[in-house]
Design an enzyme around this catalytic site. Structure first.
Site, short mmCIF file in Angstrom:
data_model
loop_
_atom_site.label_atom_id
_atom_site.label_comp_id
_atom_site.label_asym_id
_atom_site.label_seq_id
_atom_site.Cartn_x
_atom_site.Cartn_y
_atom_site.Cartn_z
N TYR A 106 0.81 -1.23 0.00
CA TYR A 106 0.00 0.00 0.00
C TYR A 106 0.84 1.28 0.00
O TYR A 106 0.31 2.37 -0.18
CB TYR A 106 -0.92 0.04 1.23
N HIS A 118 -4.11 6.40 -1.42
CA HIS A 118 -4.72 6.49 -0.09
C HIS A 118 -3.67 6.82 0.98
O HIS A 118 -4.03 7.22 2.09
CB HIS A 118 -5.40 5.16 0.25
N ASN A 162 -9.48 2.16 8.10
CA ASN A 162 -10.78 2.32 8.77
C ASN A 162 -10.71 2.16 10.28
O ASN A 162 -11.71 2.26 10.97
CB ASN A 162 -11.82 1.35 8.17
N ASN A 170 -12.91 6.82 5.16
CA ASN A 170 -13.02 5.90 6.30
C ASN A 170 -12.06 6.21 7.44
O ASN A 170 -12.37 5.97 8.61
CB ASN A 170 -12.82 4.45 5.84
#
Length: 195
Positions: free
Chosen positions: A17, A22, A70, A116
């Site tokens: 990631y 994000h 989240n 989120n």
């Protein structure tokens, strides 16, 4: 405003990631740590990577949660509670779909806009939305059904350059924030657009 005592960069953990849109908030905190000459180290007590930095003579904690996005509020809540940091002393950096790459803006309060990470932070701060945000533009895929794949994807090279330029300018504006005040920092950052 009170002084900013905690700066958070939102991200998902893990190498897969690290370069996704994000994680733009984490790129900003990593760059801030670099210019402050401090290393972000894992701290299980705060569910993230943390560092103590000094910006223009003022102490500030840096945090990148290593929970998934989240669950970001778990890390923010733990550190804020321990150091008795109030929501208005927190700056949360996050990716922003509603702004193009190359733009970043400071903001106080507001909703979560479907993000989120912000949603969980608001919940863990007892629904107090009155914290500062640094919104880092990543653009929008144009179709809300494509948002998840878009934010978890990597930006093409040209877009990445624009995002990086906005992150660098946000770091310089953060120095203005600590040296002067939020109004001057906003004035500087909000007039910037990478081309």
């Amino acid at each position: 405003m009170g002084e900013i005592k905690l700066i958070v960069g939102l991200a998902n953990p893990g190498a897969e990631y690290a370069q996704t849109r994000h994680n733009a908030g984490a790129w900003y905190v990593e760059e801030l740590a670099r210019i402050c000459g401090v290393s972000l180290v894992p701290d299980s007590k705060y569910f993230g990577l943390t560092a103590r930095a000094v910006l223009h003579g003022k102490d500030v904690r840096l945090l990148i949660p290593t929970t998934y996005m989240n669950l970001s509020g778990k890390a923010v809540g733990a550190l804020a509670n321990f150091f008795r940091i109030t929501p208005e002393e927190i700056l949360v950096a996050h990716d922003e779909l509603d702004m193009p790459p190359g733009v970043a803006k400071f903001k106080l309060g507001g909703g979560h806009g479907g993000h989120n990470g912000l949603k969980d932070i608001i919940a863990k701060l007892a629904n107090d939305k009155n914290f500062y945000r640094l919104r880092i533009g990543i653009g929008h895929p144009g179709d809300k059904n494509k948002v998840s794949g878009y934010v978890l994807g990597k930006a093409p090279a040209k877009e990445q350059e624009l995002i990086n330029a906005a992150v660098d300018e946000a770091v310089r504006s953060t120095e203005v924030l600590f040296k002067e005040d939020m109004v001057k920092a906003m004035t500087r950052l909000h007039s910037f657009k990478a081309e």
